[in-house]
Design a protein around this motif. Structure first.
Motif: not given
Ligand code: C5P
Length: 411
Positions: A282-286, A333-335, A347-349, A351-353
């Protein structure tokens, strides 16, 4: 959007069976709201009222709100015919007594069974939650505290009370927790075990990209959301590794390993190491997208009046690196976006797989340092809205959804 399964309502309590006990206290009026909030999340609610509760709120109110007959007595033949008390005790997956008066705490602590609610609490094996509410002097009384200790030692969850002004005009600890908080406690109680035996890596906080010995470029991020996600994952039974950027937050209980990093490159390598054994990331980092091409070990001297150029180079994308692996973990991921949230998130979902993306609109009052947030979750063929709430409660709701999607996709 039309081809997607759009779920406007949070269904995190869907098909959950909750028995709400209401005892005699002015906070009983708040329990009406609680029934609504539980049903909004898909829960089935059956209400049991003590005799004194009916001096505060009528049965008709709870009947209308729950859509079910309200149970008030062991000897009510009509209610017993609809669902007998033993059956009702077996039906319940959770029992919440709200408000739980000093009298109810005493009766449950001593195992009384002379009214419907106390009998149900003895018969049922469902986890029991008591939302304490009473005058602040009563709450502080040694007799009440002894009962609370007895109940807690037995595994009963005594919730609250909150501090503040009371209906009697006094100020102190005695107010029932707000309906939304009680609802969230129940939501997270069902998440327990949802990630049992799974290894979860969470990244949190910003990254700082050094320019020289004292200056850096960084993203705005307090790390609160990511730390809450790590805590919620641990509560749900996962073995959690937390990779944290520069933040000053304590490590949540249950996190088995914390690695502190500063730059995006350090975060990249720490996350990839931790993910070698992970089921979910879970990528919550900025994460900073760019770093200065060159870092000076000494403090750069200011040149008055001169323009300064800083050459930046791109940082590695952690999520994309993981997605490119032959067997990546389930990727969330987070956006953080200021506008057009869904479009950018989708789009991010892609592109970043990622398997799922958590989007939030950041602005004046939400995101970053704020204690509250509101999230929208998107995955390839669906979406869900998690309305405004404090970050820990949102994290718990998010974990419920991550666990559900993970089970669907990976098992
Ligand atoms: O910065 P951006 O909005 O593209 O971030 C979206 C997601 O990608 C976040 O979950 C973030 O943690 C992740 N990310 C990453 N590596 C980067 C930049 C962002 O994994 N270098």
């Amino acid at each position: 959007m039309s081809e997607l399964t759009y779920m406007p309502l949070d269904t995190s309590l869907s098909q959950r069976r909750i028995l709400l006990g209401v005892s005699g206290g002015i906070a009983a009026y708040k329990s009406c709201e609680l029934v609504r909030r539980l049903r909004d999340l898909g829960a089935q609610v059956r209400v049991v009222m003590t005799e004194s509760a009916r001096h505060f709120v009528g049965t008709t109110t709870f009947q209308a709100l729950s859509g079910q007959i309200v149970h008030t007595s062991l000897w009510d033949t009509q209610a017993e015919a609809a669902m007998g008390h033993i059956e009702l005790a077996r039906w319940a997956q959770r029992i919440l007594v709200a408000p739980a008066s000093a009298d109810v705490l005493a009766r449950l602590a001593h195992g009384h069974a002379d009214d419907l609610l106390s009998t149900l609490c003895l018969v049922s094996t469902a986890p029991l939650y008591l939302a304490a509410a009473m005058n602040q002097q009563m709450w502080a009384h040694a007799a009440v505290q002894a009962n609370v200790n007895t109940l807690r030692a037995r595994g009963v969850h005594v919730l609250g009370p909150a501090e503040g002004g009371q209906a009697c005009g006094e100020i102190g600890a005695g107010r029932m927790l707000e309906p939304q908080v009680l609802r969230d406690v129940l939501v997270s109680s069902f998440a327990e075990g949802a990630l049992t035996d799974l290894r979860v890596v969470v990244s949190a906080g910003p990254t700082f990209e050094d320019i020289d010995a004292v200056r850096f470029i960084g993203n705005r991020s307090s790390g609160k959301m990511g730390f809450s996600v790590a805590q919620a994952a641990a509560e749900a039974g996962a073995q959690v590794s937390l990779v944290a950027g520069p933040v000053s937050l304590p490590t949540p209980v249950g996190v088995v390993q914390r690695v502190d990093v500063r730059s995006a490159e350090q975060m990249h390598s720490a996350v990839l190491d931790a993910c070698a054994q992970a089921d979910i990331y879970i990528a919550a980092a900025a994460v900073g997208d760019y770093r200065p091409l060159a870092r000076s070990d000494c403090k750069l001297k200011k040149k008055s009046g001169a323009e300064v150029e800083l050459t930046l180079t791109e940082n590695p994308d952690i999520l994309a690196s993981l997605a490119a692996q032959p067997k990546p973990p389930f990727l969330v991921g987070f956006a953080a976006e200021t506008h057009d949230v869904e479009n950018y998130a989708r789009v991010k979902l892609k592109c970043k797989g990622m398997d799922m993306i958590v989007a939030n609109q950041v602005g004046e009052r939400l995101g970053f340092d704020a204690p509250d947030n509101a999230l929208n979750l998107y995955w390839a063929d669906g979406s869900m809205e998690l309305p405004r709430n404090d970050k820990l409660n949102l994290a718990r709701q998010l974990i419920v959804q991550v666990a559900a999607r993970y089970q669907m996709v990976r098992t």
